[in-house]
Write a protein that holds these residues in place. Structure first.
Motif, short mmCIF file in Angstrom:
data_model
loop_
_atom_site.label_atom_id
_atom_site.label_comp_id
_atom_site.label_asym_id
_atom_site.label_seq_id
_atom_site.Cartn_x
_atom_site.Cartn_y
_atom_site.Cartn_z
N ASP A 54 0.83 -1.21 0.00
CA ASP A 54 0.00 0.00 0.00
C ASP A 54 0.86 1.26 0.00
O ASP A 54 0.62 2.20 0.78
CB ASP A 54 -0.94 -0.01 1.22
CG ASP A 54 -1.99 1.08 1.13
OD1 ASP A 54 -2.36 1.46 0.01
OD2 ASP A 54 -2.43 1.57 2.19
N ILE A 55 1.85 1.30 -0.88
CA ILE A 55 2.71 2.49 -0.96
C ILE A 55 1.96 3.62 -1.67
O ILE A 55 1.17 3.38 -2.56
CB ILE A 55 4.04 2.18 -1.69
CG1 ILE A 55 3.77 1.73 -3.13
CG2 ILE A 55 4.85 1.13 -0.93
CD1 ILE A 55 5.02 1.63 -3.99
N ASP A 56 2.24 4.86 -1.24
CA ASP A 56 1.67 6.00 -1.96
C ASP A 56 2.75 6.85 -2.62
O ASP A 56 2.45 7.83 -3.31
CB ASP A 56 0.79 6.85 -1.05
CG ASP A 56 1.58 7.66 -0.02
OD1 ASP A 56 2.79 7.41 0.15
OD2 ASP A 56 0.97 8.53 0.63
N SER A 57 4.01 6.47 -2.39
CA SER A 57 5.14 7.17 -3.00
C SER A 57 6.19 6.14 -3.41
O SER A 57 6.43 5.18 -2.66
CB SER A 57 5.77 8.17 -2.02
OG SER A 57 4.80 9.10 -1.57
N LEU A 58 6.79 6.34 -4.57
CA LEU A 58 7.80 5.40 -5.07
C LEU A 58 9.04 6.17 -5.47
O LEU A 58 9.03 6.97 -6.41
CB LEU A 58 7.25 4.63 -6.28
CG LEU A 58 8.22 3.62 -6.92
CD1 LEU A 58 8.53 2.47 -5.95
CD2 LEU A 58 7.66 3.08 -8.23
N ILE A 59 10.12 5.93 -4.73
CA ILE A 59 11.40 6.58 -5.05
C ILE A 59 12.07 5.83 -6.20
O ILE A 59 12.27 4.62 -6.12
CB ILE A 59 12.35 6.58 -3.83
CG1 ILE A 59 11.75 7.40 -2.69
CG2 ILE A 59 13.72 7.14 -4.22
CD1 ILE A 59 12.57 7.33 -1.40
N LEU A 60 12.42 6.56 -7.24
CA LEU A 60 13.22 5.99 -8.32
C LEU A 60 14.67 6.04 -7.86
O LEU A 60 15.37 7.03 -8.07
CB LEU A 60 13.01 6.78 -9.62
CG LEU A 60 11.55 6.90 -10.09
CD1 LEU A 60 11.48 7.54 -11.47
CD2 LEU A 60 10.84 5.55 -10.10
N GLY A 61 15.10 4.97 -7.20
CA GLY A 61 16.40 4.94 -6.54
C GLY A 61 17.54 4.60 -7.47
O GLY A 61 18.51 3.94 -7.08
N CYS A 62 17.43 5.05 -8.70
CA CYS A 62 18.49 4.93 -9.70
C CYS A 62 18.28 6.08 -10.65
O CYS A 62 17.14 6.31 -11.11
CB CYS A 62 18.41 3.59 -10.43
SG CYS A 62 19.56 3.45 -11.83
N THR A 63 19.32 6.83 -10.96
CA THR A 63 19.13 8.02 -11.79
C THR A 63 18.80 7.69 -13.24
O THR A 63 18.43 8.57 -14.01
CB THR A 63 20.37 8.94 -11.73
OG1 THR A 63 21.57 8.15 -11.88
CG2 THR A 63 20.42 9.70 -10.43
#
Length: 274
Positions: free
Chosen positions: A175-184
């Motif tokens: 149930d995530i509401d934010s997703l970090i793109l942890g790779c540029t």
């Protein structure tokens, strides 16, 4: 101070940070190295990542850079603290800015992180997020298929979306509401990632927050360039100049830079790169 900002990355991904630097700091010069010949860094050992990263750093130091941005999440996880300790110039990574951006965005305090094997196994994002807010729940997922997709330069269409959908499938059960793109690299495919996650999940890129941190640090250190000379951006690649140029022009939407090929192994015998 009219000295360049140095940016390093394992490939083309750091251009997502460069784009924000050029937008927020249009007077600053940028020298960039993308180690496309040895990309991706994610599956490599820490020692390999450390060696390759320091080769790029040493190469840029000969250009008399005034600040270094480690634009690769894997390299940030392995080398950032060491580089801060050893270098006399300010050093910024992309993990802290990405974590800050996610914590500003999340409403339910459930944050997802996708990245390379190296970044995810390091636990760097989990540590950074929970050190700032220990109430946040962090769900992490390695997505080894995504960097090769971006580096291929063919990251649009149904085939690309299928690869992304398969890669993200496990994390979307939470149930995530934010997703970090942890790779540029990932912001280059952010629209497709957003299609897969749906609008209920905010997709977080670290480039904007990283550029803000660079701007604040340049101002604080009194090394912000305020003159009238037009910047000259130089981008180095250890791989295909043609492919790098294609991705850079597509992402940056301009031609205000020069792309050169480099062999980082020459750094010990040829220190002058500008």
């Amino acid at each position: 101070m009219r000295k360049p900002i140095g940016v390093i990355d394992s490939g083309v991904g750091g251009l997502t940070v460069v784009s924000e630097l050029m937008r927020q700091l249009p007077k600053e010069e940028i020298i960039y190295i993308g180690d496309t010949a040895r990309c991706p860094y994610g599956p490599r050992t820490e020692e390999e990542v450390r060696t390759f990263t320091w080769e790029m750093i040493d190469y840029l130091l000969s250009a008399d850079i005034k600040l270094l941005v480690i634009g690769c999440n894997t390299a940030t996880a392995v080398v950032l603290e060491e580089a801060k300790e050893k270098l006399s110039i300010p050093v910024i990574g992309v993990i802290h800015p990405g974590a800050i951006a996610a914590l500003k965005t999340t409403k339910n305090k459930e944050v997802g992180v996708i990245g390379t094997e190296g970044t995810i196994s390091s636990g760097a994002y989990h540590r950074e997020l929970t050190s700032i807010n220990d109430k946040v729940k962090v769900v992490s997922l390695a997505c080894p298929t995504l960097v090769p997709l971006v580096e291929s330069g063919e990251f649009s269409g149904d085939d690309a979306k299928e690869i992304i959908s398969d890669a993200l499938s496990p994390i979307l059960d939470y149930d995530i509401d934010s997703l970090i793109l942890g790779c540029t690299h990932y912001p280059l495919i952010a629209p497709l990632i957003q299609d897969v996650t749906g609008e209920k999940v905010a997709v977080i890129c670290s480039g904007d927050e990283t550029a803000r941190e660079v701007s604040a640090l340049l101002y604080y250190k009194e090394i912000l360039y305020t003159g009238e000379n037009q910047p000259k951006h130089i981008f180095y690649t250890t791989g295909s100049k043609k492919l790098f140029q294609k991705v850079a022009e597509s992402w940056l939407g301009c031609h205000l830079f020069e792309v050169r090929e480099t062999d980082l192994n020459l750094v010990t015998t040829n220190r002058q790169i500008r």
